[in-house]
Design an enzyme around this catalytic site. Structure first.
Site, mmCIF file in Angstrom:
data_model
loop_
_atom_site.group_PDB
_atom_site.id
_atom_site.type_symbol
_atom_site.label_atom_id
_atom_site.label_comp_id
_atom_site.label_asym_id
_atom_site.label_seq_id
_atom_site.Cartn_x
_atom_site.Cartn_y
_atom_site.Cartn_z
ATOM 1 C CE LYS A 1 16.349 -28.094 -10.377
ATOM 2 N NZ LYS A 1 17.001 -28.497 -11.651
ATOM 3 C CD GLU B 1 22.521 -23.659 -13.677
ATOM 4 O OE1 GLU B 1 21.735 -24.583 -13.386
ATOM 5 O OE2 GLU B 1 23.747 -23.724 -13.473
ATOM 6 C CB SER C 1 10.167 -32.273 -9.590
ATOM 7 O OG SER C 1 9.368 -31.298 -10.235
#
Length: 399
Positions: A87, A109, A375
């Site tokens: 991220k 969010e 990830s």
């Protein structure tokens, strides 16, 4: 495929009220202005190297490969980024863009909390006020990430509407963005109205660029397949982007089958959904009886979203990518298998991708090569998995 019109085939667009469209157009103008600006690119690359810790390794899982007895399995180690997930690639890019737009406040969010943690950290780094919306259910199952966000100065607001998960967090974050007017909305996945799907893909493309260079250096050839989990789709589109033009490389996205394929028990949008519009964009979505967003579920808070990025919808229809699903138990099996054989605890999201690799590797020749995007790391999920095992909802697999 390279798409800059706001659509990927028929998917994407801006299905929003006029006041929101003007805000999106301002963002699009800034993104197009700075995306090829050498000074912006150099600053972005500086923070990827010196703050996020890139490049991260493409790791050959020798023990797992030997155990399965088939294709070689490589992991793109996004879990080794600062804060433990992919991220941050996107939050750095978007907050640098926000600075150039003169914004002082960040609204975001989060589902599993990894995007929220990365947003909170990057906002702290850049000296910006930060508010993060998170479904009340996800607040409870990801308490550690909530505290991490608060440690770095972010205000975490539980979304209390609907199912109280990721969809509702997005709903309430968008409402706050429109209400405040002068804030920057930092969307974490490759979803939403244009330019977000394109912008997130561009900032996550570093994953695919690195993986392509690394597999060529280590194997002397391209992989047979690239595999990534898909909720909204940011980590997958980041990996896929590096191999999009290499048609001999299969692109495989793995969605959450949850507890089963009955209504409300899964979030396998591309596998079981149909086209529709939500959150200002047109893509595949899971629908309820009235055509609205369906109730969805996944053990992974980062995957329980009833739609998917529009570029993934286009890749499915065009046949360039294939989308499959893995259940909660299959993901947990992979979660434990990687932990025991390689000493790497994967995020439950990533474990869905790994589960598919574990299933197909034994069916392939030993010289076949699979690249799996890891990830994120699974520290955030250990307490949840332990509780579900203790309650008898999941079982610990045997080797």
């Amino acid at each position: 495929m390279r798409q800059f019109s706001g659509f990927f085939g028929p998917y994407g667009g801006q299905f929003v009220p006029e006041p929101v469209k003007s805000m999106l157009d301002e963002l699009d103008h800034a993104f197009q202005k700075y995306r090829n600006d050498p000074e912006f690119f150099d600053e972005y690359q500086y923070y990827l190297r010196q703050y996020a810790g890139r490049p991260n390794p493409l790791y050959f899982c020798a023990n797992l490969t030997r155990h399965l007895g088939g294709a070689k399995i490589y992991l793109k180690r996004e879990d080794l980024n600062h804060l433990g997930a992919h991220k941050i690639n996107n939050t750095i890019g978007q907050i640098l863009l926000a600075k150039r737009m003169g914004k002082k406040k960040i609204i975001a969010e989060t589902g599993a909390g990894q995007h929220g943690v990365a947003t909170a950290a990057t906002a702290a780094l850049m000296g910006m006020e930060c508010t993060i919306y998170m479904g009340a259910v996800d607040v409870e199952r990801q308490r550690l990430n909530v505290f991490r966000m608060e440690m770095m100065g972010a205000r975490v607001v539980p979304a209390q509407s609907g199912q109280k998960t990721l969809k509702e967090a997005v709903d309430e974050a968008i409402e706050a963005w429109v209400r405040e007017g002068d804030a920057f909305y930092l969307l974490g996945s490759a979803v939403g109205p244009h330019p977000y799907p394109l912008m997130v893909r561009e900032f996550q493309a570093v994953v695919g660029r690195e993986a392509r260079e690394q597999i060529l250096a280590q194997e002397g050839r391209l992989p047979d397949a690239c595999i990534a989990c898909v909720g909204g789709g940011s980590n997958a589109i980041g990996l896929f982007s590096g191999f999009m033009d290499d048609t001999e490389v299969r692109l495989i996205g793995v969605e959450p089958a949850g507890r089963g394929l009955e209504y409300g028990q899964h979030a396998a949008t591309l596998c079981l959904g149909e086209p529709g519009t939500m959150h200002g964009f047109y893509s595949y979505m899971l629908k309820d009886a009235s055509g609205g967003p369906a109730e969805v579920y996944s053990i992974s808070a980062g995957l329980d979203y009833p739609s998917v990025g529009p570029e993934h919808a286009y890749l499915k229809d065009s046949g360039r990518a294939q989308y499959v699903y893995a259940s909660d138990q299959e993901a947990v099996d992979a979660f434990f298998l990687l932990s025991r054989l390689e000493g790497i605890i994967p995020a439950l999201e990533s474990a869905h991708a790994l589960a598919h690799a574990v299933a197909v590797a034994p069916t392939l020749p030993r010289d076949a090569v699979l690249v799996v995007n890891l990830s994120g790391r699974g520290d955030k999920d250990v307490e949840q998995v332990e509780r579900l095992v203790r309650q008898g909802e999941l079982r610990i697999p045997s080797l």
